[in-house]
Design an enzyme around this catalytic site. Structure first.
Site, short mmCIF file in Angstrom:
data_model
loop_
_atom_site.label_atom_id
_atom_site.label_comp_id
_atom_site.label_asym_id
_atom_site.label_seq_id
_atom_site.Cartn_x
_atom_site.Cartn_y
_atom_site.Cartn_z
N ASP A 63 0.80 -1.32 0.02
CA ASP A 63 -0.01 0.12 -0.19
C ASP A 63 0.90 1.17 0.06
OD1 ASP A 63 -2.34 1.75 0.10
OD2 ASP A 63 -2.23 1.72 2.36
N ASP A 66 2.90 1.61 -3.91
CA ASP A 66 1.90 1.85 -4.82
C ASP A 66 1.99 3.38 -4.83
OD1 ASP A 66 0.15 2.56 -2.89
OD2 ASP A 66 -1.47 1.10 -3.73
N GLY A 67 1.82 4.06 -3.95
CA GLY A 67 1.95 5.57 -3.64
C GLY A 67 3.19 6.36 -4.10
N ARG A 71 4.04 8.35 -7.63
CA ARG A 71 4.72 9.81 -7.71
C ARG A 71 6.06 9.69 -8.35
NH1 ARG A 71 2.84 9.26 -2.59
NH2 ARG A 71 4.74 8.40 -1.67
N SER A 77 -3.52 8.70 -10.61
CA SER A 77 -4.66 8.35 -11.25
C SER A 77 -5.91 8.42 -10.49
CB SER A 77 -4.75 7.26 -12.25
OG SER A 77 -4.72 5.99 -11.64
N ASP A 84 -6.78 1.86 -4.46
CA ASP A 84 -6.13 1.83 -3.25
C ASP A 84 -6.97 1.78 -1.97
OD1 ASP A 84 -3.69 1.89 -1.86
OD2 ASP A 84 -4.29 4.02 -1.17
N ASP A 88 -7.99 -1.34 0.81
CA ASP A 88 -7.60 -0.90 2.04
C ASP A 88 -8.98 -1.33 2.86
OD1 ASP A 88 -5.10 -0.21 1.51
OD2 ASP A 88 -5.56 2.06 1.55
#
Length: 234
Positions: A63, A66-67, A71, A77, A84, A88
Site C-alpha cells: 500500500d 504503490d503511492g 509519484r 490516477s 487503493d 484498504d
C-alpha cells in the site's frame, strides 16, 4: 525566419494515455497484486494463521509502495486512488469481521468496521464536492490540529495505520479455536510476555488515535456535504 524557428522548436503535446495504459500503470498493477494476496490470505486464514498474517502484512506494505511508484513515474490516477482505498477498506473490513466472530464482545469490531467505512466514504465524497483531487488534501481545512497533522505527516499517518493492522493481526494470532473473551486474551498476553505487552501498547495507542481521526473526519466530511446543499439552495 524567427517565427518559423520558434514554431519548429515548440514541442507538440503528448497524446493522452489509453484506457488500457492507465489500467496497467505500475501502482495499479501493485493494487491488483494486493487484491490477489488478500484473496489467497483470507481463503486460508483459519488453516494457516502465520501464512495469512504474512500475506496480509505484505499487502499492507504494498500500500505504501504503490503511492511511491505513482509519484515516481507520474502515474497518479483517480482510478488508482479509488482502487487503493477500496482495497484498504475491504481488506480491513474482512479482518474485522473475522475478529467479530472469534471474540466477544464482537460488537466492538463491527463498530470499528462501520466507523472506518463511513468515515472514509464521506471523506472521499466530500473531496469530490469540493473539487479536490485527493481526499488527503486538507491544507485549507480548519479542523482540529490532530486531523491536519494526520494527513500532513506521512510518518504519523503511517504509524497510526500500521498500528491498526498490527493490532488486528496480533488479536487474530492470539485467538484460539473457540470464541474468546477479548479482555481475558489481552490480559493473558500482557502477563505472558513484556514484548507482547509493548507491541499491544504501541499498536493500541496508534489505533486509538486512528479511530479518533476517523470520528473527526466523518463529522468534518458530513459538514461539507451539508454546507454544499446550503450553498446550492441559496
Amino acid at each position: 525566419m524567427a517565427n518559423s524557428r520558434s514554431t519548429k522548436s515548440t514541442k507538440e503535446p503528448l497524446p493522452p494515455p489509453s484506457t488500457l495504459a492507465v489500467y496497467l500503470y505500475i501502482p495499479n498493477i501493485i493494487g491488483y497484486i494486493r487484491i490477489l494476496l488478500n484473496c489467497v490470505g483470507f481463503a486460508i486464514c483459519f488453516e494457516d494463521k502465520t501464512l495469512f498474517s504474512i500475506l496480509y502484512l505484505v499487502s499492507f506494505v504494498c500500500d505504501a509502495l504503490d503511492g511511491w511508484f505513482a509519484r515516481k513515474f507520474n502515474q497518479v490516477s483517480t482510478f488508482g486512488a479509488v482502487l487503493d482505498m477500496v482495497t484498504d477498506r475491504v481488506s480491513t473490513a474482512c479482518l474485522l469481521l473475522i475478529l467479530s466472530q472469534v471474540y466477544r464482545p464482537g460488537l466492538i469490531f463491527i463498530a470499528l468496521l462501520a466507523l472506518d467505512i463511513s468515515s472514509h466514504w464521506l471523506q472521499m465524497y466530500s473531496t469530490f464536492l469540493m473539487g479536490k483531487s485527493s481526499h488527503k488534501d486538507v491544507k485549507d481545512s480548519s479542523n482540529s490540529w490532530l486531523f491536519r497533522a494526520y494527513y500532513r505527516s506521512r510518518m504519523f499517518m503511517g504509524y497510526c495505520c500500521a498500528s491498526c493492522e498490527v493490532l488486528y493481526i496480533m488479536l487474530f494470532l492470539l485467538a484460539g479455536k473457540q470464541i474468546e473473551s477479548l479482555p481475558l486474551v489481552l490480559e493473558n498476553a500482557v502477563k505472558q510476555s513484556w514484548v507482547k505487552a509493548g507491541i499491544l501498547g504501541l499498536a493500541g495507542f496508534g489505533c486509538g488515535i486512528k479511530q479518533l481521526v476517523n470520528l473527526i473526519q466523518m463529522k468534518t466530511a458530513a459538514d461539507v456535504c451539508v454546507l454544499y446543499d446550503i450553498k446550492k439552495k441559496h
